[in-house]
Design an enzyme around this catalytic site. Structure first.
Site, short mmCIF file in Angstrom:
data_model
loop_
_atom_site.label_atom_id
_atom_site.label_comp_id
_atom_site.label_asym_id
_atom_site.label_seq_id
_atom_site.Cartn_x
_atom_site.Cartn_y
_atom_site.Cartn_z
N ASP A 139 79.06 34.40 -94.24
CA ASP A 139 78.06 33.86 -95.15
C ASP A 139 76.67 34.35 -94.73
O ASP A 139 76.54 35.47 -94.22
CB ASP A 139 78.14 32.32 -95.12
N ASN A 180 81.14 31.00 -110.41
CA ASN A 180 80.47 29.94 -111.19
C ASN A 180 79.89 30.43 -112.51
O ASN A 180 78.87 29.92 -112.97
CB ASN A 180 79.32 29.34 -110.36
N SER A 227 81.31 27.58 -104.16
CA SER A 227 80.97 27.77 -102.73
C SER A 227 81.22 26.52 -101.92
O SER A 227 81.52 26.59 -100.72
CB SER A 227 79.49 28.16 -102.59
#
Length: 589
Positions: A146, A272, A338
């Site tokens: 990340d 998304n 996420s």
């Protein structure tokens, strides 16, 4: 952005020691991906004249793997760099690098740093406190690939290992300029019962931070692939990928296969963008055994309006208004797939803390097979098989805490039935194909291994289909079946498995099929014949002080071509791959 500089371990920092390379199950080979056989011109088709791009190649050798990145300007240089990588037999994937970014769907909403367990609706939905007596993630290492993780956050104290910063080629990954990775880490393993802030679903798991995304939450496929390989080689048992993009990166796919073959479960967010065309996003859509693609739900037990849908969705998890750790020791509410993915990563850690011997595909099947069904009965494209239920998964393995029901109290009660039918079990399928290219028309053997949560499945029907061929077999008492395949031009086989009391399963394998190539070296010339002739490029390479140099390339015509060989300490010929056929390399004896 700068190219990757593969290197060794990061410098030692304060805090818990970095995990060392750990013993794993026998490692499976990583097959060469389709990009190693595609025409270089096809892979570089989108490169404009004068444009500088990154060419990424994944190399896997007996000692491990790495991702190499070089810069090329213009389509001709890009094609040459791709062809050079394809000629290396250790390369399992090569491509023009693409961008990815984090998969959160909203801005951050600050929260007060008071004890906030009561605001964590997701832990209630997943029955965290009932789960922990049996499985709390102890002994598991969750790599968060990340933006980094703020290791100094009070609620992550003692939970964050020394990691790695891919972007700088060093460092520990224990800083986070964006906050996304810190939020993900808290969902997994924020301390429970320490009197501050929030709690993670697997509070005894350890976080291995691997920074591969920049301060804006974006990054490159090649950096993600490097991070996956590094995490695999440094003790991760689970890798969380709360990120994605629309490009099907063969480099990232190869890195994930490398991780899974080393016993690591990989969890990815599906994205998304439902309101923006609902695109298929990778790596979630790769469909690999041991890779779990996660959608998001709300506190109302329905699919979140932003969460992408499609056949790639395997399971769902809480993703809306999730409270977790954030920058500078604070907390924030965030939404997105996420946030859903790390709840599944934590569930994986919980299952493995109860049953550490499960293979990645078995862990995935246990979680998918015990999910709490939502919305449309059965599997659907919004939530997969339903809401992840780590307690039900642990109970299905025989580790249910005393007095705890494996069925969530909020789930709809099944209709009474005098003879309830057991739910069909999920099948895990692994297909092993020859790693070396098979000459077109020659015999190849596919070995198919079938298992479920109880172990090998005997008597399962196996069907393999390719263009013009259909093969059948039945698994033996060890859950294995062998199919003799004669590759045609295409090397892609679709394998379907069925067994009584189980859901059908499917896997795809690409056989590395090569043309028949005869090379004759005669003094200063080389004669090459190719069958079948499909427009392959025949290239002579010589080794000089600066490495391998390409001197000429000609399309094979009439099945043969003769090329000059300049004087050099070493020389070789490459016949490029084309759709359906692998490339071939021959060195001068």
């Amino acid at each position: 952005m700068v190219g990757v500089r593969p290197g060794g371990d990061p410098p030692v920092a304060s805090g818990p020691p970095a995990p060392s390379r750990v013993p794993r199950r026998p490692v499976l080979p990583v097959p060469r991906g389709p990009s190693t056989t595609a025409a270089p011109a096809a892979l570089a088709a989108g490169v404009a004249p004068g444009e500088t791009v990154r060419i990424a190649a994944v190399r896997v050798v007996s000692s491990g793997a790495r991702v190499d990145v070089v810069r090329s300007t213009g389509p001709q240089d890009a094609r040459a760099a791709i062809a050079a990588a394809q000629a290396d037999p250790a390369v399992v994937a090569v491509e023009v690098d693409h961008r990815v970014r984090v998969a959160d769907a909203s801005g951050r909403v600050p929260a007060t740093p008071d004890p906030d367990r009561s605001r964590q609706w997701a832990l209630d939905a997943l029955r965290a406190e009932q789960l922990w007596p049996a499985a709390d993630g102890a002994g598991q290492v969750v790599a968060v690939v990340d933006t980094g993780v703020e290791g100094s956050h009070p609620d992550l104290d003692g939970r964050v290992l020394v990691g790695y910063d891919v972007l700088s080629g060093g460092g520990t990954g224990n800083t986070d300029p964006y906050g996304h990775g810190t939020h993900v880490a808290g969902i997994v393993a924020a301390s429970a019962g320490n009197g501050i802030g929030v709690e993670g679903l697997a509070p005894q798991a350890l976080i291995l931070p691997v920074r591969a995304l920049d301060a804006g939450g974006g990054g490159w496929d090649s950096d993600i692939a490097t991070a996956i390989i590094w995490a695999t080689d440094h003790g991760a048992t689970v890798i969380n990928l709360s990120l994605g993009g629309p490009d099907a990166s063969d480099a990232m796919r190869g890195a994930i296969v490398y991780a899974i073959n080393h016993g690591v479960v990989v969890v990815a967010a599906v994205g998304n963008e439902r309101a923006d065309g609902n695109p298929v996003e990778y790596p979630a859509a790769f469909g690999l055994p041991g890779l779990i693609a996660v959608a998001a739900t709300t506190s109302e037990r329905v699919s979140a309006a932003y969460s992408n849908t499609g056949s790639q969705v395997m399971i769902a998890a809480p993703g809306s208004s999730i409270l977790s750790t954030y920058l500078n020791g604070t907390y924030a509410l965030m939404s997105g797939t996420s946030m859903a993915a790390p709840y599944v990563s934590a569930a994986v850690a919980a299952v493995r803390s109860a049953e550490p011997g499960l293979a990645p595909a078995q862990v995935a099947q246990v979680l998918i097979g015990t999910a709490d069904d939502l919305e449309t009965p059965g599997r659907d494209d919004d939530t997969g098989t339903g809401l992840v239920d780590p307690l039900a998964a642990v109970c299905s393995l025989g580790h249910c805490p005393t007095g705890v029901s494996p069925t969530p109290s909020g789930s709809p009660s099944p209709s009474p039935s005098p003879s309830p039918t057991p739910a069909p079990l999920a099948l895990g399928v692994r297909v092993q194909a020859p790693a070396a290219p098979i000459v077109s028309g020659a015999l190849a053997v596919l070995t198919v291994t079938v298992s479920d949560v109880k172990g090998p499945v005997s008597g399962a029907g196996v069907t393999a289909v390719a263009a013009g061929r259909t093969l059948h077999a039945v698994t033996n008492r060890f859950g294995a079946a062998r199919l003799a395949a004669v590759p045609a031009r295409t090397g892609t086989w679709i394998v379907t498995v069925s067994a009584a009391g189980h859901r059908d399963a499917r896997a795809t394998v690409v056989l590395p099929v090569a043309p028949k190539v005869v090379v004759r070296w005669r003094g200063s010339k080389v004669t090459v014949s190719v069958t079948p002739v499909l427009g392959q490029l025949v290239t002579v390479w010589t080794r000089g002080r600066r490495g391998w140099v390409r001197h000429a390339h000609h399309a094979a015509a009439g099945g043969g071509v003769t090329l000059p060989v300049p004087a050099a300490p070493a020389a070789r010929v490459t016949v490029s791959g084309v759709p359906g056929l692998a490339g071939v390399t021959s060195a001068r004896p």
